[in-house]
Motif scaffolding. Sequence first.
Motif, PDB file in Angstrom:
ATOM      1  N   UNK A 269       0.802  -1.219   0.000  1.00 36.55           N
ATOM      2  CA  UNK A 269       0.000   0.000   0.000  1.00 36.55           C
ATOM      3  C   UNK A 269       0.828   1.259   0.000  1.00 36.55           C
ATOM      4  N   UNK A 270       2.143   1.145   0.318  1.00 40.19           N
ATOM      5  CA  UNK A 270       3.003   2.328   0.349  1.00 40.19           C
ATOM      6  C   UNK A 270       3.696   2.584  -0.989  1.00 40.19           C
ATOM      7  N   UNK A 271       3.696   1.597  -1.870  1.00 37.71           N
ATOM      8  CA  UNK A 271       4.426   1.762  -3.127  1.00 37.71           C
ATOM      9  C   UNK A 271       3.566   1.268  -4.285  1.00 37.71           C
ATOM     10  N   UNK A 272       3.889   1.731  -5.461  1.00 35.09           N
ATOM     11  CA  UNK A 272       3.128   1.409  -6.664  1.00 35.09           C
ATOM     12  C   UNK A 272       3.586   0.047  -7.185  1.00 35.09           C
ATOM     13  N   UNK A 273       2.720  -0.961  -7.092  1.00 41.67           N
ATOM     14  CA  UNK A 273       3.062  -2.344  -7.422  1.00 41.67           C
ATOM     15  C   UNK A 273       2.555  -2.692  -8.819  1.00 41.67           C
ATOM     16  N   UNK A 274       3.433  -2.816  -9.809  1.00 40.79           N
ATOM     17  CA  UNK A 274       2.972  -3.109 -11.171  1.00 40.79           C
ATOM     18  C   UNK A 274       2.336  -4.493 -11.312  1.00 40.79           C
ATOM     19  N   UNK A 275       2.769  -5.447 -10.487  1.00 40.56           N
ATOM     20  CA  UNK A 275       2.216  -6.800 -10.593  1.00 40.56           C
ATOM     21  C   UNK A 275       0.755  -6.802 -10.149  1.00 40.56           C
TER      22      UNK A 275
ATOM     23  N   UNK B 260      -5.199  -9.002  -4.728  1.00 41.34           N
ATOM     24  CA  UNK B 260      -4.690  -9.973  -3.755  1.00 41.34           C
ATOM     25  C   UNK B 260      -3.510  -9.394  -2.990  1.00 41.34           C
ATOM     26  N   UNK B 261      -3.375  -8.056  -3.003  1.00 39.00           N
ATOM     27  CA  UNK B 261      -2.316  -7.399  -2.236  1.00 39.00           C
ATOM     28  C   UNK B 261      -2.522  -7.675  -0.755  1.00 39.00           C
ATOM     29  N   UNK B 262      -1.482  -8.160  -0.091  1.00 39.86           N
ATOM     30  CA  UNK B 262      -1.559  -8.515   1.333  1.00 39.86           C
ATOM     31  C   UNK B 262      -2.712  -9.459   1.613  1.00 39.86           C
ATOM     32  N   UNK B 263      -2.977 -10.359   0.685  1.00 39.28           N
ATOM     33  CA  UNK B 263      -4.015 -11.364   0.909  1.00 39.28           C
ATOM     34  C   UNK B 263      -5.425 -10.912   0.618  1.00 39.28           C
ATOM     35  N   UNK B 264      -5.618  -9.775  -0.055  1.00 43.04           N
ATOM     36  CA  UNK B 264      -6.966  -9.298  -0.351  1.00 43.04           C
ATOM     37  C   UNK B 264      -7.516  -8.421   0.763  1.00 43.04           C
ATOM     38  N   UNK B 265      -8.722  -7.903   0.591  1.00 40.55           N
ATOM     39  CA  UNK B 265      -9.299  -6.972   1.581  1.00 40.55           C
ATOM     40  C   UNK B 265      -9.358  -7.543   2.994  1.00 40.55           C
ATOM     41  N   UNK B 266      -9.636  -8.851   3.126  1.00 41.09           N
ATOM     42  CA  UNK B 266      -9.730  -9.465   4.449  1.00 41.09           C
ATOM     43  C   UNK B 266      -8.400 -10.053   4.928  1.00 41.09           C
TER      44      UNK B 266
END
Length: 716
Positions: A595-601, A613-619
Amino acid sequence: MTTAERPPLSLVKDEPEPINGTVVEHQGGRVLEPRPRPTWMTSPDHLKKEIVYTKNNALDWVGHHATHAPYYLGWSVRGYRRLGRRWLETHRDHYPQLIRSGEDGVRAAAGDTAAEDKARSILKERQEEYARHKRIHWLKAGSWTAVLGSGGATGAVFGGLWIDALLAVATVAVGAYHGRPGEYSNAPTPQLGTGTLQPSGAPTPVEAADAPLFDAPPPPALSEEVLTAALRDIRLIKPDATVKVLAAPAWGKDGTATTVFDLPPGVTVEMLRKKAEPLAGALGRDLSMIDVTKAGAAGRASLWMTDADPFAVPRPSPLLTATGGIDAWSGGVPVAWAKRGNTVCLPVSNSSFVIGGMTRSGKGVGAANLAAGSALDVRINLRIVAGKVNGEWDAYAKSGVAATYFKPNPARLLALLEALITDMDRRNTILGELSKSKLTPGTITRLGGMELLFIDELATFTRPGSPFRDEILEALIKLSAVAAAAGILMALITQYPEADVIPQALAMNCGTRWAMRVDNATQSNTILGGGAAGSGRDASKFDPPLPGLGWLVNPFAGVTDLARSFDLDEDERGEITQVLARAAELRESAGRLVGQWDDPIEHHLLNATGLSSAAGGPQRNGEPGRSVVRMSEEQRRQHEAVRGALMAMDQLGRGAAQLEEMAELIGGSMTADRLGELLRAAGAGGTVKVTIEGRGRVNGYRRADIADALKYLEGA
């Protein structure tokens, strides 16, 4: 009435004599437990002898330590030098690494005004934090120094000779304690090299009663005759050939010995290594108790031996006590220890990984050491694809360390692999602009960090008949072959090391291979490479099969030997969460937390699937969903209203509620009309007739309708 007479014979006295002791419970009854007194309490002569013995023993103790005072002085100097180094390490902490990373970020952002300003602000913030940390550290150190110094000076000036002597002894003792030889180990030190295990044909140890009275040098741990006989027994050398021992030391204090010897002409160290297990048997040891290496020439061997299994006692991971971050590129990640007790560090730089073994073989703990250690390097972007739906990898999502994390989903895995292939092209373009052919430490930040993809239970996605199997294998093979130079690596974990699951074209491009207990030699060769079992590296022959013990091959780290993974437990001790909490702090300070950096993947995955699915998704549970960060302002308000309504129902303790009572519990500026508007827009529909105890049939919302709206908003 007649009275029965006592039998004339009895084993019990009529009047038992009293016994000094304590009454205790025993087998449902009560018996007396005798307490004999020591002889010195009942005999004056014995008491005198005991006093004389104690006095002589005390004098011997004082004399022994007095004669060893020069050693203690040397230890003391070394101890204070070690304390100084520890103080300096704590003084630096991880800030110099973060500042260097920030400087790299400033250089990488040159030419982009907005990015450069952001990088400079991050660098300035880290420098200020470092200055504040040093001030606090100096304040603490100065306070303790003042207290100890003033106390010591007061005692030295006003305390007299005895106080001065005690202060001097205490000063030396503190330094000697920290400077004593050897390294601290949690495992008990085995008594090695005592002759309890004798090699075949070795002479029996001399009994103490027959030992010579003069100070003779100890015998060598391995004689030339015994070694020659052992090599003849395993048919490595001819019956008339001999070896020449160049160095034959006695057993060391650590219970090990290393013998250097020349083999007969035509026999090489590599030939000896292939017969390491028969050699161990001929010397009366197990394979884990010997280690054969080349000593500078093809026919000159160095044989290390011990009498105890070096893998018998588990060892805690050094990640638990490490301070600050680690440099996974240069220093590697500590994952295991080898026969000689040395820590095995696997570099995360130019080699992908394969970790295989049957269930309960310990491959999960080995992978956890690699993953958790990599998390402590803020330059590594962790991508985790779990092949099972349990919570084994959830800690990486909950801590915010996993840049990507989802559970079994072949379609999403294929999309992730395609995203990495696309990112590989972007990275190669930047390398071309920098006139580089591959990633270097100086270009890691410029390319956006290193990518490390963990795929657990690989067979879930590559076993014949699995959805998208061919496409997934093709993408994996391509990435393993050409993506390492661009900083994209993989760690593949499987309990089915078979050619159908991990084809040779994929396995051969993974330079680091760790084979734990498997069923047969074919599976072992699938992981380690063809012919490994014939060379003595067979992961199906562990006896006993200890968890985490396996054959580890990494040509870049110079490792081809047995290794056992460090103990790192999450289920009972929460140790992975402990390591990841420190990793999250490092990443947050570096601006590299999810969430702190722009992740192209994740950008690619969101565009391709509509779900994050960043950090495992919203939950943060491995279930992809609609990214809350990328919702519109109105969608975020709807999301907050839906979650607030569900929490209000939780407080009310029922599955239905009216708008007015939910709005009151939500608080703030929320009104019943506004809440109804937001719930309808979120997809919960309008109010319906619900039954509430004490009110009867009224207009309100059911919990199920609001929960469905939340799932819709989060993309589930």
